[in-house]
Design a protein around this motif. Sequence first.
Motif, PDB file in Angstrom:
ATOM      1  N   CYS A 473      22.999  16.570 -28.094  1.00 46.75           N
ATOM      2  CA  CYS A 473      21.731  16.711 -28.792  1.00 46.75           C
ATOM      3  C   CYS A 473      21.718  17.956 -29.682  1.00 46.75           C
ATOM      4  CB  CYS A 473      20.562  16.747 -27.806  1.00 46.75           C
ATOM      5  SG  CYS A 473      20.711  17.964 -26.512  1.00 46.75           S
ATOM      6  N   ASN A 474      20.738  18.000 -30.552  1.00 47.23           N
ATOM      7  CA  ASN A 474      20.579  19.072 -31.527  1.00 47.23           C
ATOM      8  C   ASN A 474      20.245  20.395 -30.823  1.00 47.23           C
ATOM      9  OD1 ASN A 474      20.150  19.025 -34.703  1.00 47.23           O
ATOM     10  ND2 ASN A 474      18.769  20.571 -33.881  1.00 47.23           N
ATOM     11  N   PRO A 475      20.633  21.538 -31.406  1.00 47.56           N
ATOM     12  CA  PRO A 475      20.176  22.821 -30.849  1.00 47.56           C
ATOM     13  C   PRO A 475      18.650  22.887 -30.806  1.00 47.56           C
ATOM     14  CG  PRO A 475      21.921  23.186 -32.448  1.00 47.56           C
ATOM     15  CD  PRO A 475      21.562  21.734 -32.529  1.00 47.56           C
ATOM     16  N   LEU A 476      18.132  23.648 -29.858  1.00 45.49           N
ATOM     17  CA  LEU A 476      16.690  23.850 -29.709  1.00 45.49           C
ATOM     18  C   LEU A 476      16.363  25.272 -30.142  1.00 45.49           C
ATOM     19  CD1 LEU A 476      13.954  22.708 -28.596  1.00 45.49           C
ATOM     20  CD2 LEU A 476      14.558  23.786 -26.418  1.00 45.49           C
ATOM     21  N   TYR A 477      15.400  25.400 -31.042  1.00 43.88           N
ATOM     22  CA  TYR A 477      15.056  26.703 -31.596  1.00 43.88           C
ATOM     23  C   TYR A 477      13.590  27.038 -31.345  1.00 43.88           C
ATOM     24  CZ  TYR A 477      19.291  25.940 -34.416  1.00 43.88           C
ATOM     25  OH  TYR A 477      20.568  25.696 -34.836  1.00 43.88           O
ATOM     26  N   ARG A 478      13.276  28.309 -31.453  1.00 42.63           N
ATOM     27  CA  ARG A 478      11.882  28.732 -31.436  1.00 42.63           C
ATOM     28  C   ARG A 478      11.186  28.222 -32.700  1.00 42.63           C
ATOM     29  NH1 ARG A 478      11.977  35.031 -31.196  1.00 42.63           N
ATOM     30  NH2 ARG A 478      13.816  34.709 -32.496  1.00 42.63           N
ATOM     31  N   GLY A 479       9.941  27.766 -32.535  1.00 43.23           N
ATOM     32  CA  GLY A 479       9.153  27.339 -33.679  1.00 43.23           C
ATOM     33  C   GLY A 479       9.719  26.140 -34.410  1.00 43.23           C
ATOM     34  N   MET A 480      10.524  25.346 -33.744  1.00 40.07           N
ATOM     35  CA  MET A 480      11.284  24.279 -34.413  1.00 40.07           C
ATOM     36  C   MET A 480      10.367  23.196 -34.987  1.00 40.07           C
ATOM     37  SD  MET A 480      14.427  22.188 -32.722  1.00 40.07           S
ATOM     38  CE  MET A 480      15.312  20.900 -33.583  1.00 40.07           C
TER      39      MET A 480
END
Length: 603
Positions: A473-480
């Motif tokens: 799965c895709n990276p998870l970021y803050r404020g994504m």
Amino acid sequence: ALPDNMLPDNMIASSMEAENDGAVAALTASIVTLKLRPRCSSHFLPKFENQSEGKRLSAEFFAASAVPADGAAADDTEAAEADDLAAAAAEAAAERGADAPVHERAQVLAVSKKHSGSLLMAPPFYSKNGVGNKFSRLGAIVLREYMAAAWPDWPGVNANETSSGAEGGAGCGDTMDVERQPAAPNVPGAFRAWWLHAEEHGLCYSFECVVPRILGDHGATPDAAYLVLTAVTSTPESRFLSPVEVLELATQWRLPLNQTWFVPADVAPQVEDSLHTARWTLTDSQVDGLLDPLSGGRGVKQSFLTHLETQGEVLEGFVLLALDVSLDHIKVLVDAYNQATAPHHEKVLEAARLLGKRCHVEDPTLVAELEAGPCGAFPEPTRISVKSADLWGPLCEGEGEDDKDPVTLLFRRLRDSYRHKTTLKAYEYLPWSRMDAGGGGDGSAGRVYQIQIDVHDDNVFFSWPLHMLADGCNPLYRGMVVQYEPPSWRPRPLNLEGGGGGGDGGGGKENIIVAVVKLKLLNYIWRTFGIRNQLPTLLNGGVEAFLSRTRRGFFKNWSVPKAHQEELEPLFASWAHFVTSSMAPRDQERLRGGAYLEIVESF
């Protein structure tokens, strides 16, 4: 027909439920019928990747440069220290493992001042976990005013005129391949052109937004309202731009960057030692006197708006980066940036301070503008009335290749493992570049959907790399933010002329950041973590509870040296007695509401 305030509760609930179901159906139909594809369109820096407060880079990444340049240690003590550093570097390399990327050493240490403000990303303007609020809107206003001051020479009168992108001398490919057209009234042409360019290339700019009072308190009350560019993401390539590329973009758009010193590797250990020693007493005005001599005339300083003239003496600290890039190449880019921005310094600073005064007194006109929104001056996502729980279905189901899209897999993992810790917010958005598209002139054919992912538990970020490995799965970021758009809308990657690979020169698209650490200063720490964060203990538990927690928690957690503890203890005690014995009830209520800084600074 009765007005809503006279309808029975069950009828109101039924109406809201029908509205929610209709919005979900419309969103699902649009994604399927128009074959909209997901793309991570906005996000901040990865959580925790730059959180190593107080660690040192020298032992691991600059150890090979610790010996004097002539190859011989000055005395037995220096030789022993060099041996210790080399041994520590070898041990650290062994701990990384044979399969880990190994950097024998970095070529440059960058020391960047850290500003205290609110996170912001654009375009469009999003705050940390929302849009269409006073944080995001004020960020847009600050950049709008900044662009007007920084670009008094923007033509914007000839619809067919384009920029050659020659300013700054660094070469920037198609950085400014946008039409210099007039914008809406009160919108600077440069602001609109920057926005359109970012949309065309899928760039997400991350800023620190620093303003006095109106958005809450941080370490100290700033003297101006301003932004600092901290990172840029190329979303079609799913990568952060290198510092070299960020410098090029900032030069071409005259964007505000941190004050930063770039020093050669052989003086990096000395610079770090000096900063760690001075962190307990250092104020902003003392930094130049500390860092300038250490570079020995061989380093280079990046500077436009200084921290002292915008935020003041209370400096939060530094971000230190070990860079695998040629100092000569950095010098060319920094010189170009300084030359491009310097002529506009006074106008930009004057505008920032003027807006800062309006923020400080919460000027009614400014407050009204924040409440009303852009009113067509620039685009802003509009919230769709859909429950978070009802969004999982359409976002987790894909057809054909979309079924295995990394973003679709991200939503599935969040749903299956963390839906109770995640809120999804749906928005409809009309990009500026699509405002004239179809739909009978109302732009409806140009609208897209955006989903902001609000994760409430930091542990989700800790565990996410495991899901990336296991699920793809895709990276998870803050404020994504994930944007659902037609495949034909996919932005084209930016073509910068930044140069080659990491070790030999410019960095270009290579990851030239070897490591990042933070170093906070005591002058900021005691205000924020000693005063602000312990207000509930003081207000609810009293003086002794506050002082006890200060000794057992604050001093210990921040490893404050004994001598500096003894200097701060009388200040904390005096503050505690002032709050509990002398302060007016009205001011105590202000403290309970979080408005502490004006009272602390007066005290």
